[in-house]
Design a protein around this motif. Structure first.
Motif, short mmCIF file in Angstrom:
data_model
loop_
_atom_site.label_atom_id
_atom_site.label_comp_id
_atom_site.label_asym_id
_atom_site.label_seq_id
_atom_site.Cartn_x
_atom_site.Cartn_y
_atom_site.Cartn_z
N ASP A 2 0.83 -1.21 0.00
CA ASP A 2 0.00 0.00 0.00
C ASP A 2 0.86 1.25 0.00
OD1 ASP A 2 -2.30 -1.49 -0.04
OD2 ASP A 2 -2.59 -1.46 2.14
N ARG A 3 1.94 1.22 0.77
CA ARG A 3 2.83 2.38 0.83
C ARG A 3 3.49 2.63 -0.53
NH1 ARG A 3 6.97 1.84 5.61
NH2 ARG A 3 7.64 3.82 4.70
N ILE A 4 3.89 1.56 -1.22
CA ILE A 4 4.51 1.70 -2.54
C ILE A 4 3.51 2.30 -3.52
CG2 ILE A 4 5.38 0.41 -4.52
CD1 ILE A 4 6.73 -1.50 -2.57
N LYS A 5 2.28 1.81 -3.52
CA LYS A 5 1.26 2.32 -4.43
C LYS A 5 0.96 3.80 -4.15
CE LYS A 5 -1.08 -2.12 -5.18
NZ LYS A 5 -0.80 -2.20 -6.62
N GLU A 6 0.87 4.14 -2.87
CA GLU A 6 0.60 5.53 -2.50
C GLU A 6 1.75 6.44 -2.91
OE1 GLU A 6 -0.35 8.20 1.52
OE2 GLU A 6 -0.12 6.01 1.66
N PHE A 7 2.97 5.97 -2.67
CA PHE A 7 4.15 6.75 -3.04
C PHE A 7 4.20 6.97 -4.56
CE2 PHE A 7 8.52 6.67 -4.68
CZ PHE A 7 9.04 7.80 -4.07
N CYS A 8 3.98 5.92 -5.33
CA CYS A 8 4.09 6.00 -6.79
C CYS A 8 2.97 6.83 -7.41
CB CYS A 8 4.11 4.60 -7.40
SG CYS A 8 5.64 3.70 -7.08
N SER A 9 1.80 6.80 -6.80
CA SER A 9 0.69 7.59 -7.35
C SER A 9 0.99 9.08 -7.32
CB SER A 9 -0.60 7.30 -6.56
OG SER A 9 -0.50 7.78 -5.22
N GLU A 10 1.78 9.52 -6.32
CA GLU A 10 2.18 10.93 -6.24
C GLU A 10 3.46 11.18 -7.02
OE1 GLU A 10 0.41 13.42 -5.00
OE2 GLU A 10 -1.13 11.90 -4.66
N MET A 11 4.39 10.23 -6.97
CA MET A 11 5.67 10.40 -7.64
C MET A 11 5.52 10.57 -9.15
SD MET A 11 8.79 7.67 -8.07
CE MET A 11 7.74 6.74 -9.21
N VAL A 12 4.61 9.78 -9.75
CA VAL A 12 4.47 9.78 -11.20
C VAL A 12 3.96 11.13 -11.71
CG1 VAL A 12 2.07 8.95 -11.36
CG2 VAL A 12 3.73 8.32 -13.13
N LYS A 13 3.36 11.94 -10.86
CA LYS A 13 2.91 13.28 -11.25
C LYS A 13 4.07 14.26 -11.34
CE LYS A 13 -1.57 12.62 -8.95
NZ LYS A 13 -2.48 13.13 -7.90
N MET A 66 11.96 3.13 -11.35
CA MET A 66 11.29 2.27 -12.32
C MET A 66 10.81 0.97 -11.68
SD MET A 66 13.86 2.90 -15.54
CE MET A 66 13.09 1.71 -16.65
N LEU A 67 11.62 0.41 -10.76
CA LEU A 67 11.22 -0.82 -10.07
C LEU A 67 10.01 -0.57 -9.18
CD1 LEU A 67 11.90 -3.83 -9.49
CD2 LEU A 67 13.21 -3.01 -7.52
N LEU A 68 10.01 0.54 -8.45
CA LEU A 68 8.86 0.86 -7.59
C LEU A 68 7.59 1.04 -8.43
CD1 LEU A 68 10.44 3.36 -5.03
CD2 LEU A 68 9.72 1.01 -4.60
N MET A 107 17.75 -3.14 -3.45
CA MET A 107 16.32 -2.93 -3.65
C MET A 107 15.49 -3.36 -2.44
SD MET A 107 16.00 -1.45 -6.55
CE MET A 107 17.62 -0.71 -6.43
N THR A 108 15.92 -4.41 -1.75
CA THR A 108 15.13 -4.90 -0.61
C THR A 108 15.43 -4.14 0.68
OG1 THR A 108 16.80 -6.63 -0.24
CG2 THR A 108 14.86 -7.23 -1.53
N GLN A 109 16.60 -3.51 0.77
CA GLN A 109 16.97 -2.82 2.01
C GLN A 109 16.86 -1.31 1.91
OE1 GLN A 109 20.78 -4.17 3.42
NE2 GLN A 109 20.16 -6.32 3.49
N HIS A 110 16.64 -0.82 0.70
CA HIS A 110 16.56 0.64 0.51
C HIS A 110 15.30 1.17 1.16
CE1 HIS A 110 17.09 4.53 -1.40
NE2 HIS A 110 18.20 4.10 -1.98
N THR A 111 15.40 2.34 1.78
CA THR A 111 14.25 2.94 2.46
C THR A 111 13.37 3.75 1.52
OG1 THR A 111 15.59 4.87 3.06
CG2 THR A 111 15.46 3.07 4.66
N GLY A 112 13.77 3.89 0.26
CA GLY A 112 12.97 4.65 -0.71
C GLY A 112 13.65 5.95 -1.08
N PRO A 113 13.35 6.49 -2.26
CA PRO A 113 13.96 7.75 -2.70
C PRO A 113 13.61 8.88 -1.74
CG PRO A 113 12.82 6.65 -4.51
CD PRO A 113 12.43 5.94 -3.26
#
Length: 279
Positions: A2-13, A66-68, A107-113
């Motif tokens: 859910d956090r990834i989807k929420e993050f990407c929905s704003e990031m892609v804008k 791109m992976l996210l 990729m598995t340990q990164h906290t995100g951009p």
């Protein structure tokens, strides 16, 4: 998830997702060559048969984004055996320094951009003038070219040869290798041509023309070059010559840039339509 989807929905804008991504070697190490296209491919699309390309010195950051984005499109966690993931991993390995972390570990340990990472990508996109040519469409949830985002602009272009825009611009003149001057010209964008007069007034004759169907691209001068003495300038690239033109302010430079871009797209569309009719 859910956090990834929420993050990407704003990031892609804010950050467009590349359609194509390759790693190239340069004198400064590995760089990413990214390509962006317009998915709508409308009647006057600026990128119906081409892509907007840029080179980035932050390939791993782009790959992580791109992976996210890829994960946000799937309801289940991605597998390392997925073809798209394996392709990103092979690209990642081309950028690796000796002793650096592997793709899967990073990729598995990164906290995100972080916010500063996304800001740096946005700054780069601004410098290469990506946002002059693309805009995010809320209706379609993706990035569209200027013409597909603003189809009403096409109806403004002169059907009967009436000027779309006209006025004074300064043209860069190179007299000798190290001596450059700016000459004021009166420009008129109408029909399939950008007409300019050697004098400062539209009443002064001695016309020259740029055939819009022969224009390869139109670009606003990037920020770094503007800071070195080319403010409010844009460039027109043809087969035989590059024209560097300067407006009186940033607003007028962008207005000229958009109008010429629209007119070039229409001129090429007319040329293609006529060639198809002839065949």
């Amino acid at each position: 998830m859910d956090r990834i989807k929420e993050f990407c929905s704003e990031m892609v804008k804010q950050i467009p997702i590349p359609e194509n991504f390759v790693i190239e070697d340069s004198s400064h190490g590995c760089v990413a060559k990214l390509s962006f296209s317009c998915p709508r491919k409308g009647h006057y699309c600026l990128y119906a048969k081409s892509c907007f390309s840029l080179t980035s010195h932050q390939p791993q950051l782009w790959m992580y984004i791109m992976l996210l984005h890829l994960q946000s499109k799937h309801s289940d966690p991605l597998s390392s055996r997925d073809e798209c993931v394996q392709r990103l991993e092979s690209l990642w390995e081309k950028t690796q320094l000796k002793g650096a972390h592997s793709f899967s570990m990073t990729m598995t340990q990164h906290t995100g951009p972080h916010r500063k990472d996304l800001d740096s990508l946005q700054t780069h996109l601004e410098e290469v003038r990506f946002f002059d040519l693309f805009g995010f469409s809320e209706d379609e949830g993706t990035w569209l070219c200027f013409m597909c985002n603003n189809p009403e602009k096409a109806t403004v272009v002169n059907q009967d040869g009436q000027p779309l825009i006209e006025g004074k611009l300064k043209e860069k003149q190179v007299q000798w290798k190290f001596i450059k001057r700016w000459k004021t010209r009166y420009f008129t964008l109408a029909g399939n041509q950008l007409l300019f007069r050697k004098g400062k007034s539209k009443d002064e004759f001695d016309d020259s023309t740029i055939e819009l169907s022969k224009v390869q691209s139109v670009k606003v001068v990037a920020r770094k070059r503007r800071e070195r003495g080319l403010p409010r300038a844009f460039e027109i690239f043809t087969d035989s010559k590059t024209y560097v033109l300067k407006a009186r302010d940033e607003k007028h430079a962008e207005q000229w840039h958009q109008c010429i871009t629209v007119a070039v797209a229409q001129a090429k569309e007319r040329e293609n339509r006529e060639a198809t009719t002839y065949l």
